[in-house]
Design a protein around this motif. Structure first.
Motif, PDB file in Angstrom:
ATOM      1  N   SER A  85       0.835  -1.347   0.101  1.00 24.35           N
ATOM      2  CA  SER A  85       0.148  -0.082   0.082  1.00 24.35           C
ATOM      3  C   SER A  85       0.910   1.117  -0.005  1.00 24.35           C
ATOM      4  CB  SER A  85      -0.995   0.187   1.175  1.00 24.35           C
ATOM      5  OG  SER A  85      -0.432  -0.375   2.284  1.00 24.35           O
ATOM      6  N   ASP A  86       2.214   1.268   0.173  1.00 23.83           N
ATOM      7  CA  ASP A  86       3.059   2.137   0.115  1.00 23.83           C
ATOM      8  C   ASP A  86       2.993   2.826  -1.199  1.00 23.83           C
ATOM      9  OD1 ASP A  86       3.757   2.510   2.940  1.00 23.83           O
ATOM     10  OD2 ASP A  86       5.759   1.340   2.865  1.00 23.83           O
ATOM     11  N   TYR A 110       0.526   7.803  10.290  1.00 22.56           N
ATOM     12  CA  TYR A 110       1.647   7.251   9.632  1.00 22.56           C
ATOM     13  C   TYR A 110       2.851   8.297   9.209  1.00 22.56           C
ATOM     14  CZ  TYR A 110       3.470   3.988   6.237  1.00 22.56           C
ATOM     15  OH  TYR A 110       4.113   2.970   5.569  1.00 22.56           O
ATOM     16  N   ALA A 182      -4.595   0.141   6.247  1.00 25.82           N
ATOM     17  CA  ALA A 182      -3.990  -1.040   6.412  1.00 25.82           C
ATOM     18  C   ALA A 182      -4.321  -1.931   7.444  1.00 25.82           C
ATOM     19  CB  ALA A 182      -2.721  -0.439   6.610  1.00 25.82           C
ATOM     20  N   SER A 208      -0.215  -6.781   3.558  1.00 28.93           N
ATOM     21  CA  SER A 208       0.966  -7.057   4.480  1.00 28.93           C
ATOM     22  C   SER A 208       0.641  -7.403   5.866  1.00 28.93           C
ATOM     23  CB  SER A 208       1.611  -5.666   4.353  1.00 28.93           C
ATOM     24  OG  SER A 208       2.167  -5.361   3.348  1.00 28.93           O
ATOM     25  N   LYS A 209      -0.669  -6.976   6.474  1.00 29.90           N
ATOM     26  CA  LYS A 209      -0.924  -7.465   7.904  1.00 29.90           C
ATOM     27  C   LYS A 209      -1.870  -8.583   8.060  1.00 29.90           C
ATOM     28  CE  LYS A 209       1.183  -3.316   7.892  1.00 29.90           C
ATOM     29  NZ  LYS A 209       2.561  -3.178   8.334  1.00 29.90           N
TER      30      LYS A 209
HETATM   31  N1  PMP Z   1      -0.251   2.478   5.810  1.00 33.44           N
HETATM   32  C1  PMP Z   1      -0.189   2.346   7.190  1.00 33.44           C
HETATM   33  C2  PMP Z   1      -0.658   3.239   8.485  1.00 33.44           C
HETATM   34  C3  PMP Z   1       1.015   1.368   7.553  1.00 33.44           C
HETATM   35  O1  PMP Z   1       1.262   1.358   9.025  1.00 33.44           O
HETATM   36  C4  PMP Z   1       1.782   0.853   6.641  1.00 33.44           C
HETATM   37  C5  PMP Z   1       2.653  -0.224   7.133  1.00 33.44           C
HETATM   38  N2  PMP Z   1       3.856   0.263   7.486  1.00 33.44           N
HETATM   39  C6  PMP Z   1       1.466   1.199   5.444  1.00 33.44           C
HETATM   40  C7  PMP Z   1       0.272   1.671   4.995  1.00 33.44           C
HETATM   41  C8  PMP Z   1       2.174   0.417   4.276  1.00 33.44           C
HETATM   42  O2  PMP Z   1       2.247  -1.137   4.220  1.00 33.44           O
HETATM   43  P1  PMP Z   1       2.381  -2.040   3.117  1.00 33.44           P
HETATM   44  O3  PMP Z   1       3.239  -0.943   2.144  1.00 33.44           O
HETATM   45  O4  PMP Z   1       3.259  -3.024   3.484  1.00 33.44           O
HETATM   46  O5  PMP Z   1       1.055  -2.332   2.424  1.00 33.44           O
END
Ligand code: PMP
Length: 350
Positions: A85-86, A110, A182, A208-209
């Motif tokens: 999601s980043d 974040y 997320a 990711s979570k």
């Molecule tokens: N949004 C939030 C609030 C997060 O804490 C995180 C994890 N660091 C992310 C987005 C991004 O996660 P990812 O890129 O692994 O999907």
């Protein structure tokens, strides 16, 4: 000086430490899932063939989009898939926040949001959360060039009611409102049902979570046709092949195994609720988490000291040297066995 003056200067986002010896330490610092990904996903990784590496992957990650579409009951034209999601959020900032008027987001949230805003030269205003770290919906009625809210928020772990989220979306029809979900699968209320009603809404989620696939880097956004089209135009102006073949196939396998996904979430929520009680008994204030982590502050010992003492014992949690939250720790919910070791260590430290 020479070329130096032309280099872009940016203070980057600093992720939680990834120690080399992950099997020896207890890693509760980056909100990873302690349980493995769905068994079907691992099977795909073990059976990769030559063509899966040699050929370029489909540019639209179509198979994964269709699987996500099917699961959530959303049309594929309203889905954008990215490298975690980043990547999705960075693309959304670049695509949707293109105004001279500042975008709005909470001061405690974040810490990638201000980095992207700086990188893309997007003016921004950080709105203080209240003394209980709550986001106040009324603060988002001022003129703005866009809004981004993490719900549940990180690192506070607090969820906002869906009515408050809807209030913000409804009162800002001329701005894109991004809801970063997320952590929503661990107890928050998703804004996804509002998509039919509001064309200025974008909902961003991740594998990711709750799907234990942080290492595969899969994230996705839901939004109206015009926003998704604009996101794709930006993406195809940078890198056509963002989603690699194994990530697409493994993502599909994870989506298909709903039973495993639900069971993993239930285990984490159960451990979280138990951990809340344990932390409270040890003299910690614990915020009411709707995520896979807990945001805690001790009534006697400084967060910085606890952080360092835990690290010496091979237990990694997260601490920020930032105003308002410097006496807090963010602790990812691990397995019951990991949490037991954490509490044993805390009993020695405190
Ligand atoms: N949004 C939030 C609030 C997060 O804490 C995180 C994890 N660091 C992310 C987005 C991004 O996660 P990812 O890129 O692994 O999907």
């Amino acid at each position: 000086m020479g070329f130096e003056q032309n280099l872009r200067k940016i203070a980057p986002y600093v992720p939680g430490e990834q120690p080399g010896n992950v099997n020896k330490v207890i890693k509760l610092n980056t909100n990873e899932n302690p349980y493995p990904a769905a068994p079907g996903a691992e099977e795909i990784a073990c059976n990769l063939k030559d063509k899966d590496m040699r050929l370029y992957p489909p540019t639209d990650a179509g198979k994964l989009s269709r699987a996500i579409a099917g699961y959530y009951g959303i049309d594929t034209k309203n889905i954008f898939v990215g490298v975690g999601s980043d990547d999705v959020l960075a693309t959304a900032f670049l695509t949707c926040f293109n105004s001279q008027v500042p975008i709005l987001f909470p001061d405690i949230t974040y810490s990638f949001y201000d980095v992207w805003a700086e990188l893309y030269k997007i003016p921004y205003k950080q709105i203080p959360v209240d003394e209980d770290f709550k986001i106040k919906k009324e603060d988002y009625l001022q003129e703005n060039g866009g809004i981004v809210i993490a719900n549940p928020n990180a690192p506070t772990s607090l969820a906002m009611p869906l009515e408050d989220i809807e209030f913000i979306i409804k009162n800002n029809p001329d701005s894109v409102v991004i809801i970063d979900e997320a952590y929503v699968d661990f107890g928050g209320e998703s804004a996804l049902p509002l998509l039919k009603k509001y064309d200025n809404l974008m909902v961003v989620q991740t594998f990711s979570k709750s799907r234990s696939m942080a290492g595969m880097r899969i994230g996705y956004a839901f939004a109206g046709d015009r926003i998704i089209q604009a996101m794709n135009d930006v993406k195809f102006s940078i890198n056509s092949y963002t989603m690699n073949y194994p990530a697409v196939e493994m993502g599909v396998a994870a989506i298909e195994d709903e039973e495993y996904y639900k069971a993993t979430i239930a285990k984490i929520v159960k451990t979280r609720e138990k951990a809340k009680k344990e932390f409270t008994k040890l003299g910690f204030k614990v915020l009411d988490s709707k995520t896979n982590f807990l945001f805690i502050s001790h009534n006697g010992v400084k967060a910085e000291t606890i952080f360092a003492d835990l690290k010496k014992r091979g237990i990694f949690v997260r601490h920020w040297n930032k105003p308002r939250i410097d006496n807090y720790l963010r602790v990812t919910v691990g397995t019951d066995a990991q949490m037991k070791k954490l509490f044993e260590a805390l009993k020695e430290i405190l």
